[in-house]
Design a protein around this motif. Structure first.
Motif, PDB file in Angstrom:
ATOM      1  N   GLN A   1      -5.595  43.005 -84.042  1.00  0.00           N
ATOM      2  CA  GLN A   1      -5.544  43.255 -85.486  1.00  0.00           C
ATOM      3  C   GLN A   1      -6.691  44.160 -85.918  1.00  0.00           C
ATOM      4  O   GLN A   1      -6.509  45.058 -86.758  1.00  0.00           O
ATOM      5  CB  GLN A   1      -5.602  41.934 -86.270  1.00  0.00           C
ATOM      6  N   ALA A   2      -7.867  43.931 -85.337  1.00  0.00           N
ATOM      7  CA  ALA A   2      -9.025  44.778 -85.662  1.00  0.00           C
ATOM      8  C   ALA A   2      -8.733  46.238 -85.320  1.00  0.00           C
ATOM      9  O   ALA A   2      -9.050  47.147 -86.107  1.00  0.00           O
ATOM     10  CB  ALA A   2     -10.261  44.285 -84.917  1.00  0.00           C
ATOM     11  N   GLN A   3      -8.111  46.450 -84.167  1.00  0.00           N
ATOM     12  CA  GLN A   3      -7.789  47.820 -83.762  1.00  0.00           C
ATOM     13  C   GLN A   3      -6.706  48.424 -84.664  1.00  0.00           C
ATOM     14  O   GLN A   3      -6.755  49.613 -85.000  1.00  0.00           O
ATOM     15  CB  GLN A   3      -7.356  47.840 -82.300  1.00  0.00           C
ATOM     16  N   GLU A   4      -5.755  47.617 -85.068  1.00  0.00           N
ATOM     17  CA  GLU A   4      -4.730  48.088 -86.008  1.00  0.00           C
ATOM     18  C   GLU A   4      -5.358  48.470 -87.345  1.00  0.00           C
ATOM     19  O   GLU A   4      -4.843  49.345 -88.059  1.00  0.00           O
ATOM     20  CB  GLU A   4      -3.678  47.002 -86.200  1.00  0.00           C
ATOM     21  N   ASN A   5      -6.498  47.840 -87.643  1.00  0.00           N
ATOM     22  CA  ASN A   5      -7.223  48.154 -88.877  1.00  0.00           C
ATOM     23  C   ASN A   5      -8.164  49.346 -88.705  1.00  0.00           C
ATOM     24  O   ASN A   5      -8.937  49.666 -89.612  1.00  0.00           O
ATOM     25  CB  ASN A   5      -8.026  46.937 -89.343  1.00  0.00           C
ATOM     26  N   GLY A   6      -8.122  49.983 -87.527  1.00  0.00           N
ATOM     27  CA  GLY A   6      -8.920  51.185 -87.306  1.00  0.00           C
ATOM     28  C   GLY A   6     -10.259  50.976 -86.646  1.00  0.00           C
ATOM     29  O   GLY A   6     -11.068  51.915 -86.549  1.00  0.00           O
ATOM     30  N   VAL A   7     -10.533  49.758 -86.174  1.00  0.00           N
ATOM     31  CA  VAL A   7     -11.800  49.455 -85.520  1.00  0.00           C
ATOM     32  C   VAL A   7     -11.608  49.564 -84.009  1.00  0.00           C
ATOM     33  O   VAL A   7     -10.701  48.944 -83.447  1.00  0.00           O
ATOM     34  CB  VAL A   7     -12.295  48.042 -85.887  1.00  0.00           C
ATOM     35  N   LYS A   8     -12.445  50.352 -83.340  1.00  0.00           N
ATOM     36  CA  LYS A   8     -12.327  50.512 -81.889  1.00  0.00           C
ATOM     37  C   LYS A   8     -12.927  49.311 -81.174  1.00  0.00           C
ATOM     38  O   LYS A   8     -13.811  48.630 -81.691  1.00  0.00           O
ATOM     39  CB  LYS A   8     -13.016  51.797 -81.436  1.00  0.00           C
ATOM     40  N   VAL A   9     -12.453  49.066 -79.957  1.00  0.00           N
ATOM     41  CA  VAL A   9     -12.965  47.977 -79.134  1.00  0.00           C
ATOM     42  C   VAL A   9     -13.505  48.536 -77.818  1.00  0.00           C
ATOM     43  O   VAL A   9     -12.888  49.420 -77.207  1.00  0.00           O
ATOM     44  CB  VAL A   9     -11.871  46.922 -78.840  1.00  0.00           C
ATOM     45  N   ALA A  10     -14.658  48.047 -77.402  1.00  0.00           N
ATOM     46  CA  ALA A  10     -15.255  48.399 -76.115  1.00  0.00           C
ATOM     47  C   ALA A  10     -15.484  47.109 -75.329  1.00  0.00           C
ATOM     48  O   ALA A  10     -16.117  46.181 -75.838  1.00  0.00           O
ATOM     49  CB  ALA A  10     -16.577  49.132 -76.311  1.00  0.00           C
ATOM     50  N   VAL A  11     -14.960  47.053 -74.124  1.00  0.00           N
ATOM     51  CA  VAL A  11     -15.156  45.898 -73.256  1.00  0.00           C
ATOM     52  C   VAL A  11     -16.343  46.195 -72.344  1.00  0.00           C
ATOM     53  O   VAL A  11     -16.348  47.210 -71.633  1.00  0.00           O
ATOM     54  CB  VAL A  11     -13.895  45.601 -72.428  1.00  0.00           C
ATOM     55  N   ALA A  12     -17.362  45.332 -72.352  1.00  0.00           N
ATOM     56  CA  ALA A  12     -18.614  45.606 -71.652  1.00  0.00           C
ATOM     57  C   ALA A  12     -18.941  44.498 -70.671  1.00  0.00           C
ATOM     58  O   ALA A  12     -18.947  43.317 -71.023  1.00  0.00           O
ATOM     59  CB  ALA A  12     -19.753  45.747 -72.662  1.00  0.00           C
ATOM     60  N   SER A  13     -19.234  44.867 -69.424  1.00  0.00           N
ATOM     61  CA  SER A  13     -19.482  43.849 -68.402  1.00  0.00           C
ATOM     62  C   SER A  13     -20.418  44.358 -67.322  1.00  0.00           C
ATOM     63  O   SER A  13     -20.593  45.567 -67.145  1.00  0.00           O
ATOM     64  CB  SER A  13     -18.147  43.441 -67.763  1.00  0.00           C
ATOM     65  N   GLY A  14     -20.981  43.409 -66.589  1.00  0.00           N
ATOM     66  CA  GLY A  14     -21.736  43.750 -65.394  1.00  0.00           C
ATOM     67  C   GLY A  14     -20.833  43.986 -64.196  1.00  0.00           C
ATOM     68  O   GLY A  14     -21.269  44.481 -63.167  1.00  0.00           O
ATOM     69  N   ARG A  15     -19.558  43.628 -64.326  1.00  0.00           N
ATOM     70  CA  ARG A  15     -18.603  43.836 -63.238  1.00  0.00           C
ATOM     71  C   ARG A  15     -18.423  45.329 -62.955  1.00  0.00           C
ATOM     72  O   ARG A  15     -18.679  46.171 -63.823  1.00  0.00           O
ATOM     73  CB  ARG A  15     -17.243  43.261 -63.614  1.00  0.00           C
ATOM     74  N   LEU A  16     -17.942  45.647 -61.769  1.00  0.00           N
ATOM     75  CA  LEU A  16     -17.592  47.029 -61.494  1.00  0.00           C
ATOM     76  C   LEU A  16     -16.398  47.408 -62.363  1.00  0.00           C
ATOM     77  O   LEU A  16     -15.624  46.549 -62.788  1.00  0.00           O
ATOM     78  CB  LEU A  16     -17.290  47.237 -60.018  1.00  0.00           C
ATOM     79  N   PRO A  17     -16.219  48.688 -62.679  1.00  0.00           N
ATOM     80  CA  PRO A  17     -15.147  49.099 -63.596  1.00  0.00           C
ATOM     81  C   PRO A  17     -13.769  48.581 -63.206  1.00  0.00           C
ATOM     82  O   PRO A  17     -12.957  48.241 -64.078  1.00  0.00           O
ATOM     83  CB  PRO A  17     -15.218  50.628 -63.545  1.00  0.00           C
ATOM     84  N   TYR A  18     -13.499  48.500 -61.896  1.00  0.00           N
ATOM     85  CA  TYR A  18     -12.221  47.977 -61.419  1.00  0.00           C
ATOM     86  C   TYR A  18     -11.968  46.576 -61.971  1.00  0.00           C
ATOM     87  O   TYR A  18     -10.826  46.210 -62.261  1.00  0.00           O
ATOM     88  CB  TYR A  18     -12.230  47.955 -59.890  1.00  0.00           C
ATOM     89  N   GLY A  19     -13.018  45.797 -62.113  1.00  0.00           N
ATOM     90  CA  GLY A  19     -12.892  44.430 -62.598  1.00  0.00           C
ATOM     91  C   GLY A  19     -12.896  44.317 -64.108  1.00  0.00           C
ATOM     92  O   GLY A  19     -12.634  43.237 -64.645  1.00  0.00           O
ATOM     93  N   VAL A  20     -13.215  45.414 -64.797  1.00  0.00           N
ATOM     94  CA  VAL A  20     -13.239  45.419 -66.258  1.00  0.00           C
ATOM     95  C   VAL A  20     -11.927  45.949 -66.829  1.00  0.00           C
ATOM     96  O   VAL A  20     -11.428  45.472 -67.852  1.00  0.00           O
ATOM     97  CB  VAL A  20     -14.416  46.277 -66.779  1.00  0.00           C
TER      98      VAL A  20
END
Length: 270
Positions: free
Chosen positions: A31-50
């Motif tokens: 819903q946040a993204q539909e409202n125009g807010v971007k989402v960033a997923v952030a982790s210590g995992r390698l990108p494959y796991g994110v």
């Protein structure tokens, strides 16, 4: 306030303790993204796991981002690398000299592979089990490394890791970043390669003032991101050290703390 970006850690933040994104939390971020807010997923995992979690949240559809290696690798919604940082090879031997006598497993990543030394303990397989990649054991890890690595991931007993953290900080703390990402994981990263710096790069790329960013986290490696964001939010299950620097504390990961905070901030409606 007009919020424009939401950054979320994965384990014990986005994911509940069943290692799932709850339907309520997923719906809130969609819903946040539909409202125009971007989402960033952030982790210590390698990108494959994110990436799988970025897919679940449809960040590729909405122009979001995902971050691996605590900011050492940053990808946009077109899977383009917009930021990277490697650990200088001159630190491989000095770090390993400190780790060698300890009963810990030292790991590095290459592409979608995990390599580890042969000192197996009760915490060795957590990383490979969580992200679903096999662990490749080698006898002489420092000599085996012939590529640019993003970090050392060290797995072991929490009490021993705290001692190692102090030893590493004492000898190399001015030159590299050293912190616990979980009680059983200690990480050695390039200086300033952290989620806070990663969030700044994402905001710069998106043309967003970082003061308009909201960040959620629970552990020590999230502190940089929580402090960097305009609004830093600690999960109810977060480490006390993170709660102390957060602007607010929400409910825990099993009670949809992200969704509740987004509603309280007016980013989504019930």
């Amino acid at each position: 306030m007009k919020y424009k970006l939401i950054a979320v850690d994965i384990d014990d933040t986005l994911l509940n303790r069943k290692k799932e994104i709850s339907p309520i939390t997923k719906a809130a971020l969609l819903q946040a993204q539909e409202n125009g807010v971007k989402v960033a997923v952030a982790s210590g995992r390698l990108p494959y796991g994110v990436r799988p979690f970025a897919e679940q949240l449809e960040v590729f559809r909405y122009g979001g981002y995902y971050m691996g290696f605590n900011g050492g690798a940053i990808m946009n919604s077109r899977d383009e690398l917009i930021g990277k940082c490697y650990l200088d090879s001159k630190y491989i031997e000095p770090v390993y000299d400190i780790l060698r006598p300890a009963n810990v497993t030292t790991m590095v990543h290459k592409g979608a592979k995990i390599y580890a030394d042969n000192k197996v303990n009760d915490y060795t397989h957590i990383e490979s089990d969580v992200i679903g990649l096999p662990l490749n054991v080698v006898d002489d890890l420092p000599s085996f490394i012939d590529w640019d690595i993003h970090k050392f991931l060290i797995a072991g007993d929490p009490a021993e890791l705290k001692q190692l953290e102090q030893q590493l900080l004492s000898k190399l703390g001015d030159e590299v970043d050293i912190y616990l990402s979980a009680p059983w994981f200690l990480e050695v990263m390039p200086k300033d390669a952290n989620k806070g710096e990663g969030l700044k790069k994402i905001c710069d790329d998106a043309g967003i003032d970082i003061r308009d960013a909201v960040a959620f986290g629970d552990s020590f490696n999230d502190i940089f991101m929580i402090k960097a964001a305009g609004t830093g939010i600690a999960m109810g299950n977060a480490e006390d050290a993170l709660k102390k620097v957060a602007d607010r504390v929400t409910d825990d990961c099993d009670r949809d703390g992200i969704a509740k905070a987004l509603e309280e901030l007016g980013i989504i409606s019930n």
